[in-house]
Design a protein around this motif. Structure first.
Motif: not given
Length: 259
Positions: A178-199
């Motif tokens: 679950n830890t690895n999945y959660q870390k992947m999920q967090k990295a996806i969410e962090d990417t989304d946040i930064r892409l929104k700012m870039i956009n």
């Protein structure tokens, strides 16, 4: 009159020192962003090489990225602010120790029986490198200009994309915690946040179309990342990520030219 001249000289001296310090901080932050990316890229390369231990191309790529990591660590060590000692110097010395461990791990891969504990070691090492370099970056943060902020955002997207791939690959080869999945999920969410700012930034037409491609490919790919338990396509997603990285790098270079 002497008092006025004294005040002017003092202001100019402070401004000069402040500017020099800021330029040093810029160099430090750029190097730390590169190390963040390489800490995740090396782990991803390792996972692919682990699955394909006879692939010389993968092995060479892995060693090349380790050489690049060592280059940026040396670059940090050569900056005057870093040489003053303290936590940063100690962290960089620890990095060298961890890199030696990683190299030993790589060299023995072809002779190892399949054992996921080796993969766990490399995941831990990449997280240690990431945590250490982020602590260094935090010590040298300052108020960014608009272009500097966008440059750093684009660099953060690059390392986050590799972080997503790292955990997706780990889950694909059997580290289904679950830890690895959660870390992947967090990295996806962090990417989304930064892409929104870039956009939110207004780009020239050629980069606008590339950003639009990034958004569309990322929206498609992240659905596959979330479905790792049902569908494992690490090579396809890694190639797709590389394409996104190439586009993001063009955005990064645009902001670097505008500094």
């Amino acid at each position: 009159m002497k008092k006025v001249l004294y005040i002017l000289v003092t202001i100019l001296t402070i401004t000069k020192i402040s500017f020099a310090s800021t330029r040093g901080d810029v160099k430090i932050l750029e190097a730390t962003e590169n190390i963040q990316y390489l800490s995740q890229k090396i782990a991803t390369d390792y996972l692919f090489f682990y699955k394909n231990p006879n692939n010389i191309v993968l092995k060479n790529q892995l060693y090349k990225n380790i050489d690049n990591l060592q280059f940026y660590i040396k670059e940090l060590e050569d900056i005057e602010d870093i040489r003053k000692g303290g936590n940063t110097e100690r962290i960089l010395k620890y990095f060298k120790y961890k890199i030696k461990e990683i190299k030993v791990n790589i060299k023995s891969i072809p002779n190892k029986k399949i054992n996921l504990s080796y993969v766990e070691d490399i995941l831990d090492s990449s997280d240690i490198l990431l945590e250490g370099i982020q602590s260094i970056a935090n010590e040298h943060k300052y108020k960014f200009s608009k272009e500097e902020k966008m440059l750093m955002l684009s660099k953060e997207i690059l390392y986050l994309l590799r972080r997503v791939n790292k955990y997706y690959m780990a889950l694909s080869i059997g580290l289904n915690s679950n830890t690895n999945y959660q870390k992947m999920q967090k990295a996806i969410e962090d990417t989304d946040i930064r892409l929104k700012m870039i956009n939110r930034y207004t780009y020239p037409n050629d980069l606008y179309y590339k950003l639009d491609k990034i958004n569309k490919i990322w929206d498609r790919d992240k659905r596959f990342f979330y479905q790792v338990d049902k569908l494992s396509i690490p090579y396809i997603l890694s190639n797709s990520t590389q394409y996104i990285e190439d586009l993001v790098t063009q955005i990064e270079q645009y902001h670097k030219r505008n500094l």
